[in-house]
Write an enzyme that holds these catalytic residues in place. Sequence first.
Site, mmCIF file in Angstrom:
data_model
loop_
_atom_site.group_PDB
_atom_site.id
_atom_site.type_symbol
_atom_site.label_atom_id
_atom_site.label_comp_id
_atom_site.label_asym_id
_atom_site.label_seq_id
_atom_site.Cartn_x
_atom_site.Cartn_y
_atom_site.Cartn_z
ATOM 1 N N HIS A 34 0.862 -1.190 0.000
ATOM 2 C CA HIS A 34 0.000 0.000 0.000
ATOM 3 C C HIS A 34 0.892 1.231 0.000
ATOM 4 C CE1 HIS A 34 -3.781 2.078 1.942
ATOM 5 N NE2 HIS A 34 -3.127 2.896 1.120
ATOM 6 N N HIS A 36 1.137 4.749 -2.494
ATOM 7 C CA HIS A 36 0.716 5.536 -3.664
ATOM 8 C C HIS A 36 1.997 6.151 -4.199
ATOM 9 C CE1 HIS A 36 -3.568 5.336 -2.502
ATOM 10 N NE2 HIS A 36 -3.038 5.208 -1.299
ATOM 11 N N GLU A 217 -11.119 3.493 6.091
ATOM 12 C CA GLU A 217 -10.043 4.388 6.554
ATOM 13 C C GLU A 217 -10.749 5.500 7.315
ATOM 14 O OE1 GLU A 217 -8.030 6.532 3.395
ATOM 15 O OE2 GLU A 217 -6.406 7.226 4.711
ATOM 16 N N ASP A 295 1.759 4.040 2.707
ATOM 17 C CA ASP A 295 0.714 4.882 2.112
ATOM 18 C C ASP A 295 1.306 6.010 1.247
ATOM 19 O OD1 ASP A 295 -1.932 5.397 1.528
ATOM 20 O OD2 ASP A 295 -2.447 6.251 3.478
#
Length: 358
Positions: A34, A36, A217, A295
């Site tokens: 995970h 981005h 989330e 993230d």
Amino acid sequence: MNSHATPSLPIDFQRIASSQLLEVVHKAPKAELHIHIEGSLEPELIFEMAARNGVALSYPSVQALRAAYAFTDLQSFLDVYYAGASVLQTEQDFHDMAWAYLSRAAAEGVVCAELFFDPQTHTERGIPMAVVIQGLKSACDRAQREWGLRAELILCFLRHLSEEAALQTLQDALPFREHFVGVGLDSSEKGHPPEKFARVFARAGDLGLHRVAHAGEEGPAAYIRTALDLLKVERIDHGVRCTEDPELVRRLARDGTPLTVCPLSNIKLCVFPDMGSHNLPQLLDAGLMVTVNSDDPAYFGGYLNENYSALLQAHPGLGARHAWQLLHNSLVSSFAPSDLKHAWLQRLDEHFARAALA
Ligand code: ADE
Ligand code: ZN
């Protein structure tokens, strides 16, 4: 499937002192599931690309930009994140961004990285899909060649946009079908439930693509249920709010559905007030297939190993056995072929066995 795995070798976890644990974890083979890739764009690189592409930034300096990274929720972050991504223009830019991340990941023991990218953030600005995907893919191929790091791409749809736009994006990406392994769903969660994207996820399934989605989330546990039931996702990104629905927690544990949890992100975006309040230990105790991830590391104050460190330091009850479990889960939950996974898992066990004997 149950997430409480047993190592392939006898490992005396008790013999790994807490003072040693972070170093053992930092050097261990691990997967990042995970991340981005646009969230790995450091301010220095934003300024460098802005200069070379003639893009005006609304911040006068790297320091001023970094000082703006004080977020109150997901949306306050996304506004800054999309502004940062506007400097990406050429195939070289996409390559450089991914290469910077992958070099760092390789140094942190990452053997497998599955990178999210947001094509709509770029195609909406007139950047061709080919530029985005080919730039990222060439960095992934280079990471495999130079570091032996397996890097794959997952194309994410922006959930604040329409399903028609997502369908068009998938269509536009089809000439590059062999360059990505799956689709995901990200951006503003509240008010944009998974069911909005049922048709595009069904189409992705027909194309043989893996499916994942951000859910739970900021949004409710119900979004995790609809992501599973209607989008048929194989992993849930974040998912920390599943604890609001005990029956859902039992289902996730029974099915071994991976949750890609991002500790530093959750603190930066105020999902939890501080790391000591993070519910990851509770998720592990419930038998969930929890993994640790970064993230958007350039924005949230740390890459993958810093996420492990912050978590383990704030939760002294998490010891070597738990750390091993999280690392094991990350490798098991990747989309890599099973022979590769087995080889990585063996390396992980040997690494911990050696540490226990030292
Ligand atoms: N895009 C980048 N980071 C994200 C996050 N944490 N949640 C949703 N969308 C994102
Ligand atoms: Zn995310």
